[in-house]
Enzyme design. Structure first.
Site, PDB file in Angstrom:
ATOM      1  N   ASP A  21       0.831  -1.211   0.000  1.00  8.24           N
ATOM      2  CA  ASP A  21       0.000   0.000   0.000  1.00  8.24           C
ATOM      3  C   ASP A  21       0.868   1.264   0.000  1.00  8.24           C
ATOM      4  OD1 ASP A  21      -2.363   1.469   0.078  1.00  8.24           O
ATOM      5  OD2 ASP A  21      -3.233   0.257   1.678  1.00  8.24           O
ATOM      6  N   ASP A  32     -10.781   2.022  -3.243  1.00  5.48           N
ATOM      7  CA  ASP A  32     -11.341   1.649  -1.939  1.00  5.48           C
ATOM      8  C   ASP A  32     -12.863   1.621  -2.001  1.00  5.48           C
ATOM      9  OD1 ASP A  32      -8.971   1.250  -0.655  1.00  5.48           O
ATOM     10  OD2 ASP A  32      -8.927   3.183   0.376  1.00  5.48           O
TER      11      ASP A  32
HETATM   12  C1  GLA Z   1      -5.781   1.704   2.199  1.00  2.82           C
HETATM   13  C2  GLA Z   1      -6.199   0.551   1.320  1.00  2.82           C
HETATM   14  C3  GLA Z   1      -7.265  -0.257   2.024  1.00  2.82           C
HETATM   15  C4  GLA Z   1      -6.726  -0.759   3.339  1.00  2.82           C
HETATM   16  C5  GLA Z   1      -6.236   0.395   4.192  1.00  2.82           C
HETATM   17  C6  GLA Z   1      -5.503  -0.103   5.417  1.00  2.82           C
HETATM   18  O1  GLA Z   1      -6.812   2.627   2.352  1.00  2.82           O
HETATM   19  O2  GLA Z   1      -6.637   0.998   0.079  1.00  2.82           O
HETATM   20  O3  GLA Z   1      -7.687  -1.335   1.216  1.00  2.82           O
HETATM   21  O4  GLA Z   1      -5.682  -1.661   3.106  1.00  2.82           O
HETATM   22  O5  GLA Z   1      -5.339   1.234   3.464  1.00  2.82           O
HETATM   23  O6  GLA Z   1      -5.075   0.921   6.236  1.00  2.82           O
END
Ligand code: GLA
Length: 750
Positions: free
Chosen positions: A491, A561
């Site tokens: 990420d 997301d």
């Molecule tokens: C980001 C990712 C999510 C999740 C969060 C965790 O927003 O896109 O899918 O993994 O971080 O903190």
């Protein structure tokens, strides 16, 4: 003066329309010596396309042709510079150069701009020599007096016709120079009426397809964020308008018409300038974003640009995206040329957020396994003092309160359930509340003595620093060596601010825009070398880092997301213009959806996610027995046809864009033995029936059996019929009401 300008300009225009290279007007040469290579031509053929450039009488490298394939014996007229338009636009600006340096009288977008140690900023590149291997060229150019060399690289993939272009800039002067602008390539399209397609968005709303006529002036799409960005994606497509003789509105055909497209393989700040010149040709310049750019090259040093891929299709945007998908599968992805279909994953993020522990994860793993899931992924929260997003990033040791005996017991449990194990990491980031920051406050991007902007309570580690790069590789390597981890969700949850690199001298600081990204690639490459079985997902708060650069090292991406199944339909539609459904992870999450409160059935959510690489991200502790039974059935059905869906030829039958009430896609396996159709309704009006689906891409004479996986076709639809029948007569679905979904498979009968 005015009259002569008009006459001269019009003559030039008419001649250029007729054929750029037939024009012969005397132009003054930039130097007295006869230029090298005059009249030399370079031709590359592949797929349905031909690409030609040549050396003109001034010694410049000139774009000559990019379009539908020409016959092998076709002779192409030699390159000749274009005429001036009065005294305002001399040939150096009217002539479409392959890689124009800013110097002489260049008023269009340059590919390259340099400042020399003595303040001179004039750069004029002339052809020197070339090497060829048949499907590739390396063309060396040099400034007319100074020791600046530029090698242009061209490699044509003969199957797809995708051309990979990049440049290497070398300083053989006695003093350092600063490269202030360096494109990977410039692409030239002949004068015509065109529509530009490009992708924009923001967090939770990535992948909006924009389409607009290309008019005079420049259109810039870019990222200044140090990363690819959610806001725009480094991909473009330009469609030639079919009705170019009329005054009607421009349109980009989905399955018809000529399309030129390109994608930049770079995960840092980037810029595309799409420019319609005074002579109506269209130029696309793309590469490093020149904003705040300044790459110092000491004597003997080189700067290599990323690769800018370009392709051509005469089957509309659909044809363009099918070429690109195949190219990504066969040439870009780490497992190319035959990437495995992605394992169906379960991810606990939306179920547990940061509250991960052994018991909770094991309970979810058992439930996930009962559905037929292949891979169990534990998301954020497992490391350091990570209770929420305020602390812990940088401290990549297992949190002992949550996992007293490390990750091993959980991983073993997951393995005993016949799934492999994946883990979330965010290697380039740091919370100021972390042991790492307390030890190394100087490791972040910052300008000394200036505030450090925090986003999501985190700062960006400066990966350009060798010590930081080594630390990141070190902890990741340790994690993978000590634990049986099959997959990392990598990420990257914020963009850069205050991009200073205070460990180097002031004149080297801006190199951060290049070195950071190269080191990210290096860490990924090293990790894959040390752990050849590891698979990696590129995530950046959703789809903030999706490009052909990162995709060399990552097997899949997290497009957004936003997991709302209806929102995803148009995001997935936009995504697939540039990227293959193979990498498009899509999870089924809770209804009502957390973002918008929308209620949808499990079948609707499942089918929306099954358009890409499927995952489940809902809290399985809340599922009913019926939910388990339905999801299990659909996952089994998905497994059977997954390769067709994610690696087949995609046809966007009904677009979900622009307030559409309906949406439908179809994929066909490369050997045409199988096809899968998805159909969705949204908020339907006036009881309208689902549009007739005339399928595409089937073998016309073969017989195909239609099987419903979800939903049904209208009464009387044959169980089996020819490809021609499905393509010409088409299928009428019995799909009524809001938020309904259907899925069918067609299998060729022997
Ligand atoms: C980001 C990712 C999510 C999740 C969060 C965790 O927003 O896109 O899918 O993994 O971080 O903190």
């Amino acid at each position: 003066m005015k009259t002569s300008f008009v006459i001269h300009g019009l003559t030039a225009l008419v001649r250029f329309f007729f054929s750029a290279s037939l024009i012969f007007l005397v132009a003054t040469s930039a130097s007295n010596a006869a230029p090298a290579g005059v009249g030399q031509m370079f031709r590359l053929d592949g797929g349905d396309t031909t690409y030609i450039f040549g050396v003109n009488e001034r010694g410049e490298l000139q774009a000559l042709y990019w379009g539908g394939k020409l016959a092998p014996g076709d002779k192409f007229p030699e390159a000749h510079s274009l005429p001036e338009i009065a005294s305002f636009d001399p040939p150096s600006t009217t002539t479409p150069q392959e890689y124009a340096a800013w110097g002489s009288a260049l008023y269009t977008e340059p590919a390259l701009k340099i400042t020399f140690a003595d303040g001179n900023r004039d750069l004029v590149l002339h052809y020197v020599s070339s090497k060829s291997t048949g499907s590739s060229y390396e063309v060396l150019m040099k400034d007319i007096s100074r020791e600046i060399y530029v090698t242009l690289r061209y490699a044509m993939d003969t199957e797809s016709g995708i051309l990979a272009r990049s440049a290497v800039i070398e300083n053989r002067e006695k003093d350092a120079v600063v490269v202030e602008q360096a494109a990977a390539a410039q692409w030239t399209l002949a004068p015509s009426r065109y529509t530009l397609s490009y992708l924009t968005g923001r967090w939770g709303a990535e992948w909006t397809l924009n389409q607009e006529p290309i008019q005079g002036g420049s259109r810039v799409i870019e990222s200044r964020r140090g990363t690819t960005g959610h806001q725009a994606n480094p991909w473009f497509a330009i469609s030639r308008d079919d009705s170019q003789k009329s005054n009607g509105p421009l349109s980009a055909g989905e399955e018809h018409g000529e399309v030129w497209f390109g994608a930049l393989a770079w995960s840092g700040s980037w810029r595309f300038t799409i420019e319609k010149t005074q002579l109506e040709s269209v130029r696309v310049t793309g590469g490093f974003n020149p904003f705040d750019f300044g790459y110092k090259l000491k004597p003997g040093e080189k700067l290599e640009t990323p690769i800018f891929y370009g392709g051509y299709s005469n089957h509309g945007l659909g044809g363009a995206s099918r070429i690109l998908h195949k190219f990504e599968l066969q040439h870009i992805l780490p497992q190319s040329p035959n990437p495995k279909p992605r394992p169906v994953i379960y991810n606990s993020w939306e179920a547990t957020e940061f509250n991960v522990d052994v018991a909770g994860q094991e309970a979810l793993a058992e439930k996930a396994a009962s559905l037929g899931i292949d891979r169990f992924v534990m998301d954020d929260g497992w490391f350091g003092q990570r209770k929420d997003d305020r602390a812990g990033l940088g401290d990549w040791y297992v949190n002992k309160e949550k996992f007293p005996n490390g990750l091993k017991p959980l991983i073993e449990k997951v393995h005993s359930l016949k799934m492999d194990f994946g883990l979330w990491v965010e290697p380039e980031m740091i919370n100021p509340d972390s042991d790492l920051y307390r030890k190394h406050p100087d490791w972040v991007l910052n300008f000394s003595g200036r505030p450090r902007t925090e986003s999501r309570n985190q700062l960006v580690l400066n990966l350009a620093r060798p010590d930081v790069r080594d630390y990141v590789l070190g902890f990741l390597n340790k994690l993978l060596t000590e634990n049986d981890i099959a997959f990392l969700k990598w990420d990257y949850n914020r963009n850069w601010s205050e991009p200073g690199w205070d460990a180097v001298t002031a004149d080297e600081q801006k190199k951060v825009y290049v070195e950071f990204i190269r080191n990210v690639y290096w860490v990924l490459a090293e990790l894959r070398k040390k752990h050849p079985k590891i698979e990696i997902e590129s995530c950046s708060g959703g789809g903030g880092r999706v490009d052909l650069g990162i995709l060399r090292y990552t097997d899949e991406v997290w497009p957004s997301d936003n997991t709302d199944p209806f929102d995803r339909l148009s995001m997935q539609d936009g995504f697939t213009y540039a990227y293959t459904p193979q990498i498009m992870m899509a999870w089924v999450t809770a209804s009502p959806h957390w973002l918008n409160g929308r209620n949808t059935t499990l079948a609707y959510r499942m089918l929306s996610s099954m358009q890409g690489s499927l995952g489940i991200g809902d809290n399985l502790n809340k599922w009913s027995a019926e939910d388990f039974a339905n999801a299990k059935r659909l996952i089994a059905a998905y497994h059977e046809v997954q390769k067709t869906i994610t690696q087949g030829d995609l046809y966007r039958l009904v677009s979900p864009r622009d307030d559409s009430e309906f949406s439908s896609t179809q994929t066909v396996s490369p050997d045409k033995s199988q096809s899968v159709v998805f159909a969705f309704t949204v908020a339907t009006k006036q009881g309208r029936l689902f549009p007739l689906l005339q399928l595409q891409g089937l073998d016309p004479t073969a017989k195909y059996k239609l099987t419903a996986i979800e939903g049904k076709a209208i009464k009387g639809t044959p169980e089996s019929a020819s490809g021609d029948w499905w393509m010409h007569h088409g299928v009428n679905l019995d799909l009524k009401g809001d938020y309904q979904a259907a899925m069918f498979r067609l299998d060729r009968e022997h």
